[in-house]
Design a protein around this motif. Structure first.
Motif, mmCIF file in Angstrom:
data_model
loop_
_atom_site.group_PDB
_atom_site.id
_atom_site.type_symbol
_atom_site.label_atom_id
_atom_site.label_comp_id
_atom_site.label_asym_id
_atom_site.label_seq_id
_atom_site.Cartn_x
_atom_site.Cartn_y
_atom_site.Cartn_z
ATOM 1 N N ALA A 20 13.363 32.747 108.215
ATOM 2 C CA ALA A 20 13.379 33.896 109.124
ATOM 3 C C ALA A 20 14.247 34.983 108.485
ATOM 4 O O ALA A 20 15.467 34.984 108.641
ATOM 5 C CB ALA A 20 13.913 33.470 110.482
ATOM 6 N N LYS A 22 16.137 38.169 107.894
ATOM 7 C CA LYS A 22 16.753 39.118 108.846
ATOM 8 C C LYS A 22 16.789 40.533 108.291
ATOM 9 O O LYS A 22 16.758 41.502 109.038
ATOM 10 C CB LYS A 22 18.190 38.683 109.188
ATOM 11 N N GLY A 171 12.340 37.807 120.237
ATOM 12 C CA GLY A 171 13.514 38.407 120.871
ATOM 13 C C GLY A 171 13.230 39.828 121.339
ATOM 14 O O GLY A 171 13.712 40.790 120.748
ATOM 15 N N LYS A 210 18.086 25.591 104.384
ATOM 16 C CA LYS A 210 17.241 25.115 105.499
ATOM 17 C C LYS A 210 17.945 24.001 106.250
ATOM 18 O O LYS A 210 18.538 23.105 105.654
ATOM 19 C CB LYS A 210 15.922 24.546 104.978
ATOM 20 N N ARG A 212 17.033 21.121 109.113
ATOM 21 C CA ARG A 212 15.987 20.456 109.905
ATOM 22 C C ARG A 212 16.389 19.006 110.154
ATOM 23 O O ARG A 212 17.112 18.405 109.356
ATOM 24 C CB ARG A 212 14.634 20.447 109.162
#
Ligand SMILES: Cc1cc2nc3c(=O)[nH]c(=O)nc-3n(C[C@H](O)[C@H](O)[C@H](O)COP(=O)(O)O)c2cc1C
Length: 224
Positions: A20, A22, A171, A210, A212
């Motif tokens: 993601a 930014k 968002g 990452k 997870r």
């Protein structure tokens, strides 16, 4: 290379590459051919019964992006720096007896009247009884939104495979964002709602590591 289009290692590298993002590099623009390919990945995405309940609104107008960023807390850094932004719209008119489903079945699937009638009956049973889409007022729109997330994911994966970064964006205040799009004549609220936003471009900073769950926490095999 194993059979297929890409080897396993490169495929997982693309999934590791996608994050993601930014903050994009505002100087870098995605070549038109690459962006068209990302859109094509969206268009070719699967949807329930194949009804394609989406529209991809590419928002390159800076003033409109700015107006949307003001009601989208999750897009404040992405919108000004992204090369391309897509607002993914979802249909609200997917009722089994609505005009859109008939139009799609005739024009896209090429079905004759008898086949359309049989299919409509199947869809009625699915919507009313199997998935109970009329139990809550937003049920049908939510169903369409779920389909749009498949297109969203495919576009982000396609981008990653081309070395392009992205950020999915939920968002935002849906009512306010839809009001802005409607004011610009970009959204007929009787037919469409804003499902999700997504920004594309090139990262200006390295991706964070990452995080997870391990595979054995999220996968359970039964037999086999
Ligand atoms: C549907 C959806 C909505 C999201 N909305 C936002 C958002 O508004 N702003 C943002 O910065 N990230 C958003 N994200 C990114 C997630 O926070 C991110 O995907 C998650 O933390 C996993 O990190 P990774 O994508 O970098 O691997 C969203 C992700 C998804 C799938």
């Amino acid at each position: 290379m194993t059979q297929g289009f890409i080897d396993r290692k490169r495929l997982i590298e693309a999934f590791q590459f996608r994050h993601a993002c930014k903050q994009f590099d505002p100087e870098r623009v995605i070549p038109a051919e690459d962006f068209d390919t990302i859109l094509e990945a969206g268009r070719l995405s699967p949807s329930s019964f194949g009804f394609e309940p989406w529209s991809f609104l590419v928002i390159q107008d800076r003033a409109l992006r700015q107006a949307l960023a003001e009601v989208a807390w999750g897009a404040r850094t992405q919108f000004p720096s992204a090369s391309h932004v897509i607002a993914i719209l979802a249909r609200k008119d997917l009722r089994w007896d609505g005009a859109y489903l008939r139009e799609h079945m005739r024009e896209v699937k090429g079905l004759d009247e008898a086949a359309v009638a049989a299919r409509i009956e199947k869809i009625r049973a699915f919507q009313q009884h199997d998935f109970r889409l009329f139990d809550c007022p937003e049920g049908l729109f939510d169903w369409a939104c779920r389909q749009t997330y498949i297109a969203l994911a495919n576009m982000m994966t396609a981008a990653a495979l081309l070395g392009i970064d992205s950020c999915p964006i939920e968002g935002f205040n849906r009512r306010d964002a839809e009001a802005i799009l409607a004011r610009h004549d970009l959204l007929d609220r009787r037919v469409w709602g804003l499902s999700v936003l997504v920004a594309f471009g090139y990262r200006s900073q390295p991706a964070p590591a990452k995080t997870r769950w391990p595979l054995n926490r999220v996968v359970r095999w039964v037999g086999g």
